[in-house]
Design an enzyme around this catalytic site. Sequence first.
Site, PDB file in Angstrom:
ATOM      1  N   GLY A  14      -9.215 -44.571  -6.104  1.00  0.00           N
ATOM      2  CA  GLY A  14      -9.447 -46.007  -5.952  1.00  0.00           C
ATOM      3  C   GLY A  14     -10.909 -46.395  -6.101  1.00  0.00           C
ATOM      4  O   GLY A  14     -11.233 -47.432  -6.689  1.00  0.00           O
ATOM      5  N   ASN A  15     -11.811 -45.559  -5.586  1.00  0.00           N
ATOM      6  CA  ASN A  15     -13.221 -45.976  -5.591  1.00  0.00           C
ATOM      7  C   ASN A  15     -13.872 -45.878  -6.972  1.00  0.00           C
ATOM      8  O   ASN A  15     -14.987 -46.329  -7.163  1.00  0.00           O
ATOM      9  CB  ASN A  15     -14.034 -45.215  -4.531  1.00  0.00           C
ATOM     10  CG  ASN A  15     -14.443 -43.849  -5.000  1.00  0.00           C
ATOM     11  OD1 ASN A  15     -13.650 -43.142  -5.616  1.00  0.00           O
ATOM     12  ND2 ASN A  15     -15.676 -43.475  -4.723  1.00  0.00           N
ATOM     13  N   LYS A 128       5.482 -48.408   2.705  1.00  0.00           N
ATOM     14  CA  LYS A 128       4.165 -48.706   2.131  1.00  0.00           C
ATOM     15  C   LYS A 128       3.827 -50.199   2.295  1.00  0.00           C
ATOM     16  O   LYS A 128       4.481 -51.061   1.711  1.00  0.00           O
ATOM     17  CB  LYS A 128       4.220 -48.316   0.642  1.00  0.00           C
ATOM     18  CG  LYS A 128       2.933 -48.475  -0.079  1.00  0.00           C
ATOM     19  CD  LYS A 128       2.245 -47.150  -0.289  1.00  0.00           C
ATOM     20  CE  LYS A 128       0.870 -47.398  -0.868  1.00  0.00           C
ATOM     21  NZ  LYS A 128      -0.155 -46.516  -0.414  1.00  0.00           N
ATOM     22  N   LYS A 211       0.169 -42.409  -6.809  1.00  0.00           N
ATOM     23  CA  LYS A 211      -0.561 -42.157  -8.050  1.00  0.00           C
ATOM     24  C   LYS A 211      -0.718 -40.660  -8.330  1.00  0.00           C
ATOM     25  O   LYS A 211      -0.602 -40.199  -9.477  1.00  0.00           O
ATOM     26  CB  LYS A 211      -1.936 -42.841  -7.911  1.00  0.00           C
ATOM     27  CG  LYS A 211      -2.948 -42.587  -8.961  1.00  0.00           C
ATOM     28  CD  LYS A 211      -4.114 -41.708  -8.520  1.00  0.00           C
ATOM     29  CE  LYS A 211      -4.815 -42.126  -7.262  1.00  0.00           C
ATOM     30  NZ  LYS A 211      -5.681 -41.068  -6.696  1.00  0.00           N
ATOM     31  N   LYS A 273      -2.523 -35.324  -2.812  1.00  0.00           N
ATOM     32  CA  LYS A 273      -3.304 -34.650  -3.867  1.00  0.00           C
ATOM     33  C   LYS A 273      -3.076 -33.143  -3.802  1.00  0.00           C
ATOM     34  O   LYS A 273      -2.833 -32.494  -4.823  1.00  0.00           O
ATOM     35  CB  LYS A 273      -4.810 -34.931  -3.690  1.00  0.00           C
ATOM     36  CG  LYS A 273      -5.155 -36.396  -3.787  1.00  0.00           C
ATOM     37  CD  LYS A 273      -6.673 -36.596  -3.691  1.00  0.00           C
ATOM     38  CE  LYS A 273      -7.025 -37.998  -3.263  1.00  0.00           C
ATOM     39  NZ  LYS A 273      -6.359 -39.056  -4.011  1.00  0.00           N
TER      40      LYS A 273
HETATM   41  P1  ADP Z   1      -8.080 -41.851  -3.744  1.00  0.00           P
HETATM   42  O1  ADP Z   1      -8.345 -43.307  -3.846  1.00  0.00           O
HETATM   43  O2  ADP Z   1      -8.967 -41.013  -4.610  1.00  0.00           O
HETATM   44  O3  ADP Z   1      -6.632 -41.489  -3.836  1.00  0.00           O
HETATM   45  P2  ADP Z   1      -7.972 -41.296  -0.873  1.00  0.00           P
HETATM   46  O4  ADP Z   1      -8.799 -42.109   0.037  1.00  0.00           O
HETATM   47  O5  ADP Z   1      -6.512 -41.525  -0.930  1.00  0.00           O
HETATM   48  O6  ADP Z   1      -8.639 -41.453  -2.300  1.00  0.00           O
HETATM   49  O7  ADP Z   1      -8.214 -39.750  -0.580  1.00  0.00           O
HETATM   50  C1  ADP Z   1      -9.516 -39.192  -0.501  1.00  0.00           C
HETATM   51  C2  ADP Z   1      -9.939 -39.079   0.970  1.00  0.00           C
HETATM   52  O8  ADP Z   1      -9.190 -38.073   1.637  1.00  0.00           O
HETATM   53  C3  ADP Z   1     -11.361 -38.630   1.196  1.00  0.00           C
HETATM   54  O9  ADP Z   1     -12.254 -39.707   1.137  1.00  0.00           O
HETATM   55  C4  ADP Z   1     -11.302 -38.016   2.610  1.00  0.00           C
HETATM   56  O10 ADP Z   1     -11.797 -38.924   3.562  1.00  0.00           O
HETATM   57  C5  ADP Z   1      -9.820 -37.833   2.879  1.00  0.00           C
HETATM   58  N1  ADP Z   1      -9.444 -36.509   3.369  1.00  0.00           N
HETATM   59  C6  ADP Z   1      -8.454 -36.317   4.281  1.00  0.00           C
HETATM   60  N2  ADP Z   1      -8.297 -35.029   4.545  1.00  0.00           N
HETATM   61  C7  ADP Z   1      -9.205 -34.353   3.799  1.00  0.00           C
HETATM   62  C8  ADP Z   1      -9.529 -32.962   3.649  1.00  0.00           C
HETATM   63  N3  ADP Z   1      -8.869 -32.016   4.322  1.00  0.00           N
HETATM   64  N4  ADP Z   1     -10.521 -32.623   2.783  1.00  0.00           N
HETATM   65  C9  ADP Z   1     -11.184 -33.581   2.105  1.00  0.00           C
HETATM   66  N5  ADP Z   1     -10.929 -34.909   2.212  1.00  0.00           N
HETATM   67  C10 ADP Z   1      -9.951 -35.299   3.044  1.00  0.00           C
HETATM   68 MG    MG Z   2      -5.063 -42.156  -2.423  1.00  0.00          MG
END
Ligand code: ADP
Ligand code: MG
Length: 309
Positions: A14-15, A128, A211, A273
């Site tokens: 998202g970022n 959601k 996604k 992910k």
């Molecule tokens: P995106 O928009 O890329 O899908 P998300 O916010 O859904 O991003 O996922 C990324 C976030 O997951 C990171 O910013 C972090 O804060 C969080 N996160 C949660 N658990 C973990 C972990 N075990 N290791 C790294 N990041 C983590």
């Molecule tokens: Mg996400």
Amino acid sequence: MIEKKKRVVIALGGNAILKPGQKGTFDEQKENIEISVDSFGAIIEAGYELAIVHGNGPQVGQILQRNELCAQEIPAQPFSSASAQSQGYIGYMIQESIKSRYPDLDVATILTMTEVDAADPAFEKPTKPIGLFYSRAEAEKMEEEGFVMGEDAGRGYRRLVPSPQPQTIVESNSVKKLLDTQTVVISCGGGGIPVVKKEGMYVGQDAVIDKDAAALKLAENIDADVLMILTDVPNVFVNYGKENQTKLEEIKVAELEKFYKEGHFAAGSMGPKVKACIDFAQQGKQAIISSLENGVAALEGKMGTRVTR
Ligand code: ADP
Ligand code: MG
């Protein structure tokens, strides 16, 4: 012998499009995308066959809000249309940025439908939250109109939609053909438009597909060599946020799965992910989680969390 270029699916977080705290103007988003293309441009320059997947959470949220706010004046569009609109304009922004930087490169957005199973249990239990926040009284009225409503983290009531599992990317053959001709393809934006097949006809659904799960499905359907999920952290960590947090670099899928089962990866963010990477690596393929800036180094095996069987 001519060396075949690796086929890579990258999923942008998202970022890459909108930073936390920004309002979501077109200019903000375009500028973020310019910066993102700068970051992953090295992947393009390295000549990989590249399919780009992106998120659309805030964007589709805004389109739905606009729908709700204007409903008295302009007929509201269904969710599937909002999803298509977001894919269209985000795809356009990415495509314009890439084409401006690499004028000799072919780049195209493929509006994507993602087929889901009508019997997916997610349809029984929408989870959601999307769109505007409502008061309890408003929410009750909307429930009478047939919407499923739920409280969202103490911030008010919102519409809830299901998040079913992707089964097939309907346009994957088109994506494949474009990749075969060295076109950079943007597809499966926001997970794609959820459709189910009813009596041989596709029907759009009020639902959201994760996604990262859609990126995995696309990678499978187009027979990609690498699935790379680029987010806002350079690595996956165990004991994330704690004093003893440890970054994962080169890791075997069995070990990552053990950490997954121990609950190291948050359900709404890192969890999906890691799950996608586990599934892809189990098929003998390379899966990577890293940040935008480190994308090309991660592909070269120098950065990020890299998962293999
Ligand atoms: P995106 O928009 O890329 O899908 P998300 O916010 O859904 O991003 O996922 C990324 C976030 O997951 C990171 O910013 C972090 O804060 C969080 N996160 C949660 N658990 C973990 C972990 N075990 N290791 C790294 N990041 C983590
Ligand atoms: Mg996400």
